[in-house]
Design an enzyme around this catalytic site. Structure first.
Site, PDB file in Angstrom:
ATOM      1  N   HIS A 126      45.275  25.293 -41.050  1.00  0.00           N
ATOM      2  CA  HIS A 126      43.979  25.972 -41.116  1.00  0.00           C
ATOM      3  C   HIS A 126      43.035  25.241 -42.086  1.00  0.00           C
ATOM      4  O   HIS A 126      41.914  24.871 -41.719  1.00  0.00           O
ATOM      5  CB  HIS A 126      44.210  27.418 -41.575  1.00  0.00           C
ATOM      6  N   GLU A 127      43.504  25.037 -43.299  1.00  0.00           N
ATOM      7  CA  GLU A 127      42.636  24.417 -44.302  1.00  0.00           C
ATOM      8  C   GLU A 127      42.331  22.962 -43.935  1.00  0.00           C
ATOM      9  O   GLU A 127      41.240  22.463 -44.219  1.00  0.00           O
ATOM     10  CB  GLU A 127      43.251  24.512 -45.704  1.00  0.00           C
TER      11      GLU A 127
ATOM     12  N   HIS B  80      39.303  22.968 -41.802  1.00  0.00           N
ATOM     13  CA  HIS B  80      38.079  23.038 -42.616  1.00  0.00           C
ATOM     14  C   HIS B  80      37.777  21.667 -43.223  1.00  0.00           C
ATOM     15  O   HIS B  80      36.631  21.217 -43.231  1.00  0.00           O
ATOM     16  CB  HIS B  80      38.270  24.032 -43.774  1.00  0.00           C
TER      17      HIS B  80
ATOM     18  N   GLU C 275      34.897  28.325 -39.617  1.00  0.00           N
ATOM     19  CA  GLU C 275      36.130  28.990 -39.164  1.00  0.00           C
ATOM     20  C   GLU C 275      36.507  28.537 -37.756  1.00  0.00           C
ATOM     21  O   GLU C 275      37.680  28.508 -37.405  1.00  0.00           O
ATOM     22  CB  GLU C 275      35.971  30.505 -39.195  1.00  0.00           C
TER      23      GLU C 275
HETATM   24 ZN    ZN Z   1      39.205  29.610 -43.149  1.00  0.00          ZN
END
Ligand code: ZN
Length: 501
Positions: A264-265, A268, A294
């Protein structure tokens, strides 16, 4: 004109450097700072953000922007020059409405309020945060009043994280999504629960970190321009376009936690690392909104990282790293385990299907609080009531209820949560376009190859940084506005194979 534009750039560069230096202090606070550093760090952070705010709202910046109107008109809308002036003017006009005094008062309050929450949460003590939260709500209303003429009191807050969006837009999209989601969730939870024991075994921390690192390097997260450390709450931060870092959190008895936080990170991080390097030191060197941000973390975490194709390639490698735990577990069973759908209490642990219901609860409660229809003292019970209605569960305490998320205790109330669900919706919209351009992406994912997808995302989304508003970006990339169709199709097709829908 050229000289004035250069002067604007110099001023903006100083503002950026102050902001990014503050980000480094925050990163250190969350990773390696000993507790004794807290007080001075809070003061230093408050000073840096006040300096940045003062420098940015200096009336000379306003004069330069006015003088540069003809220069902006000489350049194409898409050009660096016109985009920088347009974005700076937009930010400037918002920033000058908020007095520096309010910004420093808010920073000091946030630091106290965060500490207060960090102590109260393990004690399950909502009473201990109530006064601070009331103050936060008052300040959140005060913030809205700086933007007189809004349609809904939450709009200025929503606009801070998702520029151009209003409460009414989000209510509409969430309403449509809710209508589709509720029957899907209902159909799934009536069936036998998926067995997630394969991921709930003991997994050594170092091997977990190494595996996550291997995957994100394959994704294209560049460790020459980034690094990963451990924190209580995972996040991504940037000190320049050459230094975009991520953090993760590993649980010894749950493989999903660390692995999917890392993916997830990294999503980003890859977004920010893909921004045109010539934007460095300007407000264009940033993600455009929490929703678009997101969408990228969720593309890499969910659409790619929780897909069967991805695991066809990586599961044998994971089995190699955790022979004892996974040797007897079939791919299909592992795939079901990491995509288990269930009604749950904690947003960050929620599956893809129920996740948005958690977000909608928080979004509605924020509106109720800001509208004055809900008092802070009644918030814990309002929380429980909504969880019973929407998810059929009641938390046994406030720790897993209203105290679970940091957002309201470390910033203002309003605009904090809708971006997560907007991100889910946008992720599918963008991914659909990538597939139209390159139908072989799923086959490549099955071979552990991500270059085509990553390059398409870079060229179509990441490179633009904050040049275009989220609406403009959606229009450019997908040819239309935000809509839930592709996201619902994605959920129905994926979960229709895992469950009977
Ligand atoms: Zn996030």
């Amino acid at each position: 004109m050229e000289r004035k534009f250069k002067e604007l750039r110099n001023r903006l560069h100083e503002v950026e450097d102050l902001r990014l230096a503050a980000a480094l202090l925050e990163w250190d606070q969350a990773t390696y700072m000993p507790p004794g550093g807290a007080e001075a760090r809070g003061r230093q952070l408050a000073l840096l953000s006040a300096l940045a705010q003062d420098k940015f709202t200096d009336s000379e910046v306003g004069r330069l922007l006015d003088a540069l109107v003809p220069f902006q008109e000489q350049h194409d809308y898409d050009s660096f020059e016109a985009s920088l002036i347009r974005k700076t003017r937009n930010d400037y006009e918002k920033a000058v409405r908020v007095p520096t005094e309010f910004v420093s008062r808010m920073n000091i309050h946030s630091t106290t309020s965060y500490q207060n929450w960090a102590n109260a949460r393990p004690d399950n003590n909502f009473k201990a945060v109530e006064d601070n939260l009331k103050k936060t709500l008052d300040m959140s209303r005060e913030y809205s009043e700086f933007f007189s003429g809004y349609e809904h009191i939450a709009d200025p807050h929503i606009d801070r994280s998702d520029p151009g969006m209003k409460a009414s837009d989000i209510k509409q999209v969430f309403g449509e999504l809710r209508k589709e989601l509720v029957p899907i969730v209902k159909a799934i939870v009536e069936q036998a629960e998926a067995d997630d024991r394969p991921v709930k075994q003991e997994f050594a921390e170092d091997e977990q970190l190494a595996f996550g690192q291997l995957v994100i390097e394959d994704f294209g997260y560049d460790f020459q321009r980034g690094r990963q450390d451990k924190t209580l709450h995972p996040f991504m931060t940037k000190f320049s376009l050459g230094d975009v870092r991520i953090t993760t959190r590993v649980k010894k008895d749950d493989l999903s936690e660390g692995l999917f936080s890392t993916l997830h990170e990294a999503g980003h991080g890859m977004y920010e690392l893909g921004i045109d390097p010539s934007f460095e030191g300007t407000p264009l060197a940033d993600g455009i909104s929490s929703g678009v941000h997101e969408s990228q973390s969720r593309t890499w975490e969910n659409i790619v990282g929780r897909s069967l194709g991805f695991w066809k390639h990586y599961y044998p490698k994971l089995q190699g790293a955790f022979r004892e735990q996974l040797e007897g577990v079939k791919l299909q069973d592992f795939y079901r385990a990491i995509n288990k759908v269930s009604r749950s209490l904690i947003r960050t642990d929620a599956d893809e299907v129920t996740y948005n219901l958690h977000v909608m609860i928080r979004f509605d409660l924020e509106l109720d609080l800001l509208e004055g229809n809900l008092e802070v003292k009644d918030l814990p019970e309002a929380w429980h009531t909504r969880y019973e209605q929407d998810l059929g569960l009641r938390a046994p305490n406030d720790m897993d209820g209203v105290l679970q998320d940091v957002h309201w205790y470390a910033g203002l109330i309003g605009g904090s949560f809708q971006g997560y669900t907007l991100g889910n919706i946008m992720a599918s919209l963008f991914y659909d376009q990538a597939l139209k351009a390159h139908p072989n992406i799923p086959e490549q994912i099955e071979q552990g190859k991500f270059n085509t997808l990553h390059t398409w995302l870079k060229d179509n989304l990441y490179v633009h940084g904050a040049k275009f508003t989220p609406d403009e970006l959606l229009n450019r990339v997908t040819g239309g506005p935000l809509h839930i169709g592709p996201y619902i199709d994605y959920l129905k097709s994926k979960y229709g194979q895992l469950y009977e829908l």
